[in-house]
Each structure stands twice: as structure tokens, then as C-alpha cells.
Write an enzyme that holds these catalytic residues in place. Structure first.
Site, short mmCIF file in Angstrom:
data_model
loop_
_atom_site.label_atom_id
_atom_site.label_comp_id
_atom_site.label_asym_id
_atom_site.label_seq_id
_atom_site.Cartn_x
_atom_site.Cartn_y
_atom_site.Cartn_z
N HIS A 121 19.79 4.35 32.01
CA HIS A 121 18.67 5.29 31.91
C HIS A 121 19.19 6.49 31.11
CE1 HIS A 121 15.91 8.42 33.45
NE2 HIS A 121 15.09 7.44 33.79
N ASP A 198 25.41 4.94 38.80
CA ASP A 198 24.02 5.39 38.92
C ASP A 198 23.34 4.41 39.88
OD1 ASP A 198 21.32 5.72 38.72
OD2 ASP A 198 21.26 5.84 36.54
N GLN A 201 18.27 3.01 41.14
CA GLN A 201 17.42 1.84 41.39
C GLN A 201 17.95 0.98 42.54
OE1 GLN A 201 14.46 1.08 40.26
NE2 GLN A 201 14.38 2.80 38.85
N LYS A 224 13.05 7.61 44.98
CA LYS A 224 13.02 6.17 44.72
C LYS A 224 13.34 5.39 45.99
CE LYS A 224 14.37 6.73 39.91
NZ LYS A 224 13.11 6.55 39.19
N CYS A 362 12.44 5.58 29.83
CA CYS A 362 13.63 6.43 29.63
C CYS A 362 14.87 5.58 29.41
CB CYS A 362 13.86 7.39 30.78
SG CYS A 362 12.48 8.48 31.09
N1 PLP Z 1 18.78 6.22 36.68
C1 PLP Z 1 17.94 5.20 36.81
C2 PLP Z 1 18.48 3.80 36.79
C3 PLP Z 1 16.58 5.43 36.96
O1 PLP Z 1 15.73 4.40 37.09
C4 PLP Z 1 16.11 6.77 36.98
C5 PLP Z 1 14.67 7.06 37.09
O2 PLP Z 1 13.83 6.26 36.75
C6 PLP Z 1 17.03 7.80 36.86
C7 PLP Z 1 18.37 7.49 36.71
C8 PLP Z 1 16.60 9.25 36.87
O3 PLP Z 1 16.21 9.64 38.14
P1 PLP Z 1 15.58 11.08 38.39
O4 PLP Z 1 14.44 11.22 37.43
O5 PLP Z 1 15.14 11.03 39.81
O6 PLP Z 1 16.64 12.08 38.15
#
Ligand code: PLP
Length: 411
Positions: A121, A198, A201, A224, A362
Site C-alpha cells: 500500500h 504492515d 489487512q 480495519k 492506494c
Molecule cells: N496498509 C494496507 C495493506 C492497507 O490496506 C491500508 C489501508 O487500506 C493501509 C496500509 C493504510 O491504512 P490507514 O489508512 O489506516 O493508515
């Protein structure tokens, strides 16, 4: 576990959208909150609201205790050895940026590289690209195969003595691919490279044990995993505490000012300047309790079942390509086709009450690696039903027919 009683906990699932019953399949973007979480949030502000770690009056003590209870629960939830390893942030994006400012800036000396993957992401990609650009480092992107798997041979070559960090997602937010995170961490560690995971998900669906994984940093977002937006956490392994530098300066992160110099608090307060999102953190704690009461085993089993059912139904549609492997594990399925533009399809689905995500989610590098510019993503959560999936796929098929007609009757 009874799905009907679970669904009763989520009042939003009963609403209508555009006159149709809502079918919410955008859980990879944000999940819905059960009443228990909403109640914990309003109860906090109705009864216990005060600032934390500052006052000695009763409400301040209660608020502080609730925040620290939440920290202890979050530590247990991800298998952290102690609560001091848990820093509350505003979400995964903030957590990654905190690691950049508080750790990587300090470690990026001389010639260095940072390894990330095409599966990331933007929030686990852009901060590293930016750091390398600003500090003259080498940003290395690990490519994906056509079916969306990480190229571990390329990874093996990319991890060099100059690499200060490997940043990798546990689960792709495009294909739902689940990385062998333990294997990746072991590989990086065998080259002396720390790993940031990260888990945005992964956190709702998969049990995470940072101690067993050996992760150096781990980031996730409450929204999430049935909690509110604007809250998340950063796990920092104790072995990195000494390498941290202050990244945000303000209230709550120093114990004194001596001879004109600040004396910093210990972790985790050192990285938590300013008043945190107290009600959000209390609600996040309730979300953790809710997940634990339903059990992650149940969530994983149900989401795996729903996702494979969804894949099966989507694969019946003419000329529709599912991105990634045929069987992934993460709870999202992204599709592309010459028959539709993702925005058109998402709008036509919305008119029928079905909420899905369109665009690049994103994750432009991931789409580029798969040879497409965007996709339409269906992401179920355990509270969805097979009937809802059927309704969504029927609505999608209807949308495709409308778009076929608009394009001149093909195919
Ligand atoms: N990493 C992953 C794999 C995501 O799916 C997302 C959000 O869709 C993020 C990071 C970013 O999360 P946040 O917008 O809550 O900071």
C-alpha cells in the site's frame, strides 16, 4: 457462533442505500463497528472523559487506566512481550511514518538501501521512497509475478549489508495474497536486516504473534478490525528502543528539562507526544475484546469461506479477470475486464446498494506489476453472508450488461 446474532451487533448492516438493502463489501478499506464498540466510545465520553497521564483527579485516573488497559490488551493481541512495545498512533500510515522519523532517519547513515515490495500500500512505500530520495539511499522494489506472488529470489539478492530495513505487507490489499511472513522475516534476519510488517489487512483475520514472528516493527489500524478510524498501533521490538530518536515533540514525552535540555520519557510515551485519541483507543480495546469473543479462528474460517465463494462466482462471469492467484487467503478479490471501467461498475453497484472499492486502492505499484491501471475490489468480512455475495455478483452482472449495451451491444 450464529451469524444472525453476530449481524445484530452491527446496526449499519440493516440500512438501505439508494433505496436498496446495503451490501457492504468494502471491508478492506474499513470495517463496520459493532454496538459494543460504539457503546464503549460514547460511554467513555459520557462518563469518564478526561486527559490521560496528566491529572491526579478521579476522571484522569480512570481515563489513564483505560488507556493503559487498552495498551496491555493490544500487546496481548499481537503477542508483544510487554505493553511498553505498543505505541498508539492514528493508524498504519502514521505508524510507518513514525518508524521513518524515529528510527530510520537515525539508521540511514552513509550509503544505505531500503527494500520494499510492489505489493505495498502507498503508506508502506511512499515514506521509504521519500526517505531514500531525501537521504541519498537506494530504494529497491521487489517485483511480483504475473499472478501477484512476491519474487523471493529477487528479495534474496536485494538484501545486502547496506540494507537498513525490509518493509513488507502481510496481506495484499489488492489480491488478498498472504505472504509467508515468518519465512520472509527469517530470510531478512539471516542477512542482518530488520523487518517492518504492515499488518493492516491481516490483523482482523490472522492471528499475529510478533514474538514468534520475530518482527522488528509492526503496524496496524483499528478501523480495519471493527474499531474506529484515527487509531492504530506501532509495535517496536525492545532491541530497537536504544536506536530511537524523538520524532514529535510536545506534552507527555519528557520527564524534565535540565540545563536547557529535555529528559525524555521511556517507551512508549517517548513516541506519544500530545493528547492521544483516548475515546478511540478505548473503543479499539472493545474491538479487540469483540474479535477475541467471536474468535479469530471463526473470523478466518468464515472469511476464507466467503472469499472462495466470491471467487467462484466472479470467475463464472464472462471476460472478467481476477487479479492474483486463484486461491489466496486474504479477504479481498479484485477484478478487471475490458467490459467495464472500475468507476462505472462501482457506481452502478452503488445504485443497487452494493458498496465496493474502485481504482488503485492506494496500491499503484501493485496494479502496475499486474499489468493493469485499476480494479474493482470486493472485500467481505465475517459478518457478510453468502446471500449478500450472491446479491452483489448478480448486481455486478446486471451492471456489466448495462455497460455492454452502452458500449454498443458487446459482448
Ligand atoms: N496498509 C494496507 C495493506 C492497507 O490496506 C491500508 C489501508 O487500506 C493501509 C496500509 C493504510 O491504512 P490507514 O489508512 O489506516 O493508515
Amino acid at each position: 457462533m450464529d451469524i444472525c446474532s453476530i449481524r445484530k451487533d452491527f446496526p449499519i448492516l440493516n440500512r438501505t442505500v439508494n433505496g436498496k438493502k446495503l451490501v457492504y463489501l468494502d471491508n478492506a478499506a474499513t470495517t463496520q463497528m459493532p454496538s459494543q464498540v460504539l457503546y464503549a466510545y460514547t460511554q467513555h465520553y459520557s462518563l469518564d472523559n478526561a486527559n490521560v497521564h496528566r491529572g491526579i483527579h478521579t476522571l484522569s485516573e480512570i481515563s489513564t487506566a483505560k488507556l493503559e488497559d487498552a495498551r496491555a490488551a493490544a500487546a496481548r493481541f499481537i503477542g508483544a512481550p510487554s505493553p511498553e512495545c505498543i505505541v498508539f498512533t492514528s493508524g498504519t500510515t502514521d505508524s510507518v511514518n513514525t518508524v521513518v522519523r524515529a528510527w530510520a532517519e537515525n539508521m540511514a547513515r552513509g550509503s544505505f538501501s531500503i527494500v520494499a515490495t510492489a505489493m505495498e500500500h502507498h503508506s508502506n512505500y511512499l515514506p521509504w521512497l521519500d526517505l531514500c530520495t531525501r537521504r541519498g539511499g537506494n530504494f529497491v522494489e521487489i517485483p511480483l509475478s504475473q499472478d501477484g506472488r512476491l519474487d523471493t529470489v529477487a528479495l534474496g539478492k536485494a538484501l545486502t549489508p547496506e540494507t537498513i530495513l525490509f518493509a513488507v505487507t502481510y496481506v495484499s490489499n489488492v489480491t488478498g495474497a498472504v505472504n509467508d511472513i515468518k519465512g520472509l522475516i527469517d530470510l531478512a534476519h539471516s542477512r542482518g536486516v530488520p523487518v517492518l510488517v504492515d499488518a493492516a489487512q491481516a490483523a482482523r483475520e490472522f492471528p499475529i504473534d510478533v514474538s514468534e514472528l520475530g518482527a522488528d516493527f509492526l503496524c496496524l489500524s483499528a478501523h480495519k478490525m471493527l474499531g474506529p478510524s484515527g487509531v492504530g498501533l506501532l509495535y517496536v521490538a525492545k532491541r530497537h528502543f536504544e536506536e530511537l530518536v524523538p520524532c514529535r515533540l510536545g506534552g507527555g514525552m519528557i520527564s524534565d528539562i535540565r540545563n536547557g535540555l529535555p529528559v525524555y520519557e521511556q517507551m512508549p510515551h517517548f513516541l506519544e507526544a500530545g493528547t492521544p485519541n483516548i475515546g478511540g483507543i478505548v473503543a479499539f480495546h472493545e474491538a479487540i475484546r469483540y474479535i477475541e469473543s467471536v474468535s479469530r479462528g471463526y473470523i478466518e474460517e468464515r472469511e476464507t469461506m466467503l472469499t472462495s465463494r466470491l471467487r467462484e462466482m466472479l470467475s463464472q462471469l464472462k471476460d472478467v479477470r481476477i487479479l492474483g492467484l486463484s486461491d489466496t487467503g486474504g479477504s479481498c478479490v479484485s477484478v478487471v475486464s475490458g467490459r467495464f471501467h472500475p468507476y462505472d461498475a462501482a457506481l452502478l453497484l452503488d445504485k443497487q446498494g452494493v458498496a465496493v472499492r474502485s481504482g488503485t486502492h492506494c496500491a499503484i505499484p501493485c496494479h502496475r506489476a499486474l499489468g493493469v491501471t485499476g480494479s474493482l475490489r470486493f472485500s467481505p468480512a465475517f459478518y457478510n453472508t453468502e446471500d449478500e455475495l450472491e446479491a452483489a455478483v448478480t448486481a455486478f452482472d446486471r451492471a456489466l450488461s448495462i455497460l455492454d449495451r452502452a458500449a454498443g451491444g458487446k459482448p
